[in-house]
Design a protein around this motif. Sequence first.
Motif, PDB file in Angstrom:
ATOM      1  N   VAL A 107       0.820  -1.216   0.000  1.00 45.66           N
ATOM      2  CA  VAL A 107       0.000   0.000   0.000  1.00 45.66           C
ATOM      3  C   VAL A 107       0.850   1.260   0.000  1.00 45.66           C
ATOM      4  N   LEU A 108       1.861   1.326   0.863  1.00 48.83           N
ATOM      5  CA  LEU A 108       2.677   2.535   0.954  1.00 48.83           C
ATOM      6  C   LEU A 108       3.441   2.795  -0.336  1.00 48.83           C
ATOM      7  N   ALA A 109       4.060   1.764  -0.869  1.00 46.92           N
ATOM      8  CA  ALA A 109       4.824   1.945  -2.109  1.00 46.92           C
ATOM      9  C   ALA A 109       3.910   2.410  -3.240  1.00 46.92           C
ATOM     10  N   THR A 110       2.731   1.818  -3.345  1.00 47.25           N
ATOM     11  CA  THR A 110       1.798   2.188  -4.419  1.00 47.25           C
ATOM     12  C   THR A 110       1.363   3.642  -4.310  1.00 47.25           C
ATOM     13  N   GLN A 111       1.228   4.150  -3.074  1.00 49.86           N
ATOM     14  CA  GLN A 111       0.731   5.513  -2.880  1.00 49.86           C
ATOM     15  C   GLN A 111       1.716   6.595  -3.331  1.00 49.86           C
ATOM     16  N   ILE A 112       2.943   6.221  -3.621  1.00 47.45           N
ATOM     17  CA  ILE A 112       3.874   7.247  -4.102  1.00 47.45           C
ATOM     18  C   ILE A 112       3.615   7.584  -5.569  1.00 47.45           C
ATOM     19  N   ILE A 113       2.862   6.761  -6.280  1.00 50.59           N
ATOM     20  CA  ILE A 113       2.681   6.952  -7.721  1.00 50.59           C
ATOM     21  C   ILE A 113       2.194   8.364  -8.072  1.00 50.59           C
ATOM     22  N   PRO A 114       1.127   8.903  -7.452  1.00 47.68           N
ATOM     23  CA  PRO A 114       0.702  10.265  -7.818  1.00 47.68           C
ATOM     24  C   PRO A 114       1.786  11.315  -7.580  1.00 47.68           C
ATOM     25  N   TRP A 115       2.681  11.080  -6.640  1.00 48.51           N
ATOM     26  CA  TRP A 115       3.723  12.047  -6.313  1.00 48.51           C
ATOM     27  C   TRP A 115       4.830  12.087  -7.355  1.00 48.51           C
ATOM     28  N   LEU A 116       4.862  11.128  -8.244  1.00 48.89           N
ATOM     29  CA  LEU A 116       5.886  11.100  -9.280  1.00 48.89           C
ATOM     30  C   LEU A 116       5.500  11.911 -10.509  1.00 48.89           C
ATOM     31  N   ALA A 117       4.255  12.405 -10.553  1.00 48.98           N
ATOM     32  CA  ALA A 117       3.746  13.060 -11.759  1.00 48.98           C
ATOM     33  C   ALA A 117       4.531  14.318 -12.132  1.00 48.98           C
ATOM     34  N   ASP A 118       5.089  15.008 -11.154  1.00 51.66           N
ATOM     35  CA  ASP A 118       5.785  16.272 -11.419  1.00 51.66           C
ATOM     36  C   ASP A 118       7.271  16.095 -11.718  1.00 51.66           C
ATOM     37  N   ILE A 119       7.767  14.876 -11.724  1.00 46.21           N
ATOM     38  CA  ILE A 119       9.189  14.639 -11.986  1.00 46.21           C
ATOM     39  C   ILE A 119       9.373  14.423 -13.486  1.00 46.21           C
ATOM     40  N   PRO A 120      10.121  15.292 -14.160  1.00 45.76           N
ATOM     41  CA  PRO A 120      10.255  15.171 -15.622  1.00 45.76           C
ATOM     42  C   PRO A 120      11.016  13.913 -16.030  1.00 45.76           C
ATOM     43  N   ALA A 131      -1.511  -1.541  -8.915  1.00 47.45           N
ATOM     44  CA  ALA A 131      -0.890  -0.245  -9.207  1.00 47.45           C
ATOM     45  C   ALA A 131      -1.164   0.248 -10.616  1.00 47.45           C
ATOM     46  N   ILE A 132      -1.627  -0.626 -11.495  1.00 46.56           N
ATOM     47  CA  ILE A 132      -1.757  -0.253 -12.903  1.00 46.56           C
ATOM     48  C   ILE A 132      -2.770   0.866 -13.105  1.00 46.56           C
ATOM     49  N   ALA A 133      -3.967   0.707 -12.560  1.00 45.75           N
ATOM     50  CA  ALA A 133      -5.014   1.724 -12.762  1.00 45.75           C
ATOM     51  C   ALA A 133      -4.597   3.066 -12.172  1.00 45.75           C
ATOM     52  N   LEU A 134      -3.964   3.055 -11.007  1.00 46.60           N
ATOM     53  CA  LEU A 134      -3.533   4.309 -10.383  1.00 46.60           C
ATOM     54  C   LEU A 134      -2.483   5.005 -11.237  1.00 46.60           C
ATOM     55  N   ALA A 135      -1.535   4.255 -11.763  1.00 52.36           N
ATOM     56  CA  ALA A 135      -0.491   4.854 -12.601  1.00 52.36           C
ATOM     57  C   ALA A 135      -1.086   5.446 -13.879  1.00 52.36           C
ATOM     58  N   ARG A 136      -2.016   4.744 -14.488  1.00 55.35           N
ATOM     59  CA  ARG A 136      -2.637   5.250 -15.711  1.00 55.35           C
ATOM     60  C   ARG A 136      -3.445   6.510 -15.448  1.00 55.35           C
ATOM     61  N   THR A 137      -4.029   6.603 -14.247  1.00 54.46           N
ATOM     62  CA  THR A 137      -4.825   7.773 -13.892  1.00 54.46           C
ATOM     63  C   THR A 137      -3.958   8.984 -13.589  1.00 54.46           C
ATOM     64  N   CYS A 138      -2.816   8.768 -12.952  1.00 54.05           N
ATOM     65  CA  CYS A 138      -2.043   9.883 -12.398  1.00 54.05           C
ATOM     66  C   CYS A 138      -0.845  10.312 -13.233  1.00 54.05           C
ATOM     67  N   LEU A 139      -0.313   9.434 -14.044  1.00 49.66           N
ATOM     68  CA  LEU A 139       0.975   9.712 -14.679  1.00 49.66           C
ATOM     69  C   LEU A 139       0.858   9.893 -16.183  1.00 49.66           C
ATOM     70  N   ASP A 140       1.505  10.927 -16.673  1.00 51.06           N
ATOM     71  CA  ASP A 140       1.721  11.102 -18.102  1.00 51.06           C
ATOM     72  C   ASP A 140       3.181  10.744 -18.352  1.00 51.06           C
ATOM     73  N   ALA A 141       3.457   9.447 -18.292  1.00 53.46           N
ATOM     74  CA  ALA A 141       4.838   8.972 -18.295  1.00 53.46           C
ATOM     75  C   ALA A 141       4.870   7.568 -18.882  1.00 53.46           C
TER      76      ALA A 141
END
Length: 279
Positions: A107-120, A131-141
């Motif tokens: 759970v903790l590791a997965t929750q960092i995903i939205p915080w990575l969105a601002d890292i170029p 983690a797949i759905a969360l990453a697709r929702t939050c990241l343009d990466a």
Amino acid sequence: MTIGAKSAALQRRLKIADWIRQHGQMRVDELSAALMVSEVTIRSDLTYLEEQGLIVRSFGKAIAAKTPTPRDRPAGISLTKALIVPMLRRAQGLIGADQTVLIGPGVLATQIIPWLADIPGIAVLLTSVEAIALARTCLDARIYCLGGEIGAETGSFDGSTALRGLDHYPLGWAVLDADALSADAALLLASKSAERLSEAAVRRAGRSIALVGNPALSLERRAAQIALSAVTDVILPGPPSNRARDILLGAGFRPIESELGGEAHFSSHARSVARQLHG
């Protein structure tokens, strides 16, 4: 969907999950009126939350899922948002641009995903289905999945295929989830599959962060664990006990001061660099 829109959708979904957890259940039309969005949008949000195992849908309403407490997590602390956010912010601040980051199961590791969105230039390597759905929702990466067998209990990728798959990615960072620090200078993990994956990931990654769910020292002996010395950074939700601090210092970690919140960060990165320089 832009990063801003993804962030708004995530915040709305987190709010919906909180409301349903508080009230036990809520109807689609109630949520639509309260959040001033269409019922179509609410149904999409509920589909996402159901996929994450947070709610159960039934005849136009959403019911809070009865999720078990994480297995064997040591007692003594309740991980609230106020404790988790500083940990995630600290971890985000460590990860530089243009890195491939492995997101370990938990759970903790997965929750960092939205915080990575601002890292170029960031890319993520996911090790669990959740983690797949969360990453697709939050990241343009760039988003990669490790692959391999899906563990029946954990939902994470497991087996020899998954471990061999790590060789295909130049990992800058690995973000791992640990329940606690043990008196034997080990990080206690949730499962043997998490242990196998974590051991392989930290060998491949340049640096590795262990997000530890409890600052108290655990006296239990567990089959699933990795050596504390295997990771370079440890982040806890609060100051460790005196004994836990002694174990961290004895393993070559040093405390890193923070003005962000109450989290505690210990790093052995300087030690690792010195070893590499002096061969």
